[in-house]
Design a protein around this motif. Structure first.
Motif, PDB file in Angstrom:
ATOM      1  N   ARG A  45       1.054  -1.152  -0.082  1.00  0.00           N
ATOM      2  CA  ARG A  45       0.050  -0.015   0.184  1.00  0.00           C
ATOM      3  C   ARG A  45       1.003   1.257   0.068  1.00  0.00           C
ATOM      4  O   ARG A  45       0.580   2.195  -0.795  1.00  0.00           O
ATOM      5  CB  ARG A  45      -0.993  -0.066   1.257  1.00  0.00           C
ATOM      6  N   ARG A  46       1.960   1.313   0.945  1.00  0.00           N
ATOM      7  CA  ARG A  46       2.799   2.530   0.944  1.00  0.00           C
ATOM      8  C   ARG A  46       3.252   2.761  -0.518  1.00  0.00           C
ATOM      9  O   ARG A  46       3.435   3.900  -0.784  1.00  0.00           O
ATOM     10  CB  ARG A  46       4.094   2.364   1.991  1.00  0.00           C
TER      11      ARG A  46
ATOM     12  N   THR B  18       2.395   1.345  -3.629  1.00  0.00           N
ATOM     13  CA  THR B  18       1.327   1.493  -4.986  1.00  0.00           C
ATOM     14  C   THR B  18       0.432   2.553  -4.626  1.00  0.00           C
ATOM     15  O   THR B  18      -0.503   2.934  -5.495  1.00  0.00           O
ATOM     16  CB  THR B  18       0.852   0.117  -5.354  1.00  0.00           C
ATOM     17  N   GLY B  19      -0.024   2.895  -3.297  1.00  0.00           N
ATOM     18  CA  GLY B  19      -1.115   3.519  -2.872  1.00  0.00           C
ATOM     19  C   GLY B  19      -2.471   2.669  -3.076  1.00  0.00           C
ATOM     20  O   GLY B  19      -3.324   3.351  -2.839  1.00  0.00           O
ATOM     21  N   LYS B  20      -2.402   1.489  -3.270  1.00  0.00           N
ATOM     22  CA  LYS B  20      -3.564   0.552  -3.373  1.00  0.00           C
ATOM     23  C   LYS B  20      -3.537  -0.511  -2.464  1.00  0.00           C
ATOM     24  O   LYS B  20      -2.257  -0.899  -2.081  1.00  0.00           O
ATOM     25  CB  LYS B  20      -3.600  -0.200  -4.886  1.00  0.00           C
TER      26      LYS B  20
END
Length: 140
Positions: A126-127, A129-131
């Motif tokens: 998440r950090r 890719t933001g996903k």
């Protein structure tokens, strides 16, 4: 692409709060060098290896307190004990299959912080890719 799961895990030498924290920080650092695809691969391998340890003879080992008190492992406690076993490294995890009694050292309420292992790769993904990591189950 080949990922060496056990190289990322390493081996925790001491299972006190400081030792577990150091092991988790080490894994977190090694995960930072992986690509998003490798993070997914790592998490999938973690799920598979934790499921391999989902054995009745391990789940039935009672939690023992210093005063002699015992109680059954909870579902969550058993998952955290399996995480602790993973943190001990490849060789110790393998030994548990041939000698299930060795698992008893991981069956301890002090192992609750090993739960963080379940989330490290997902958080790094998440950090980066933001996903959210999709299509990869959370261990049970």
């Amino acid at each position: 692409m080949r990922l060496d799961f056990w190289k990322v895990i390493g081996a925790c030498e001491t299972f006190d709060e400081a030792g577990v924290d150091a092991a988790l920080r080490g894994i977190e650092g090694r995960l930072r060098s992986l690509s998003p695809e490798e993070l997914v691969m790592f998490h999938r391998q973690l799920v598979v290896k934790l499921e391999l340890l989902d054995r009745d003879e391990l789940a039935s080992i009672p939690v023992r307190r210093p005063g002699g008190e015992t109680w059954e492992q909870s579902i969550d406690g058993f998952l955290y004990a399996r995480c602790a076993c993973m943190l001990a490294g490849k060789e110790e995890s393998r030994r548990v299959f041939s000698e299930p009694g060795r698992f008893a050292v991981f069956v301890d309420s002090a192992m609750l912080s090993t739960e963080e292992l379940l989330y490290l790769a997902r958080a790094e993904y998440r950090r980066r890719t933001g996903k959210a990591m999709r299509g990869v189950p959370v261990p049970k």
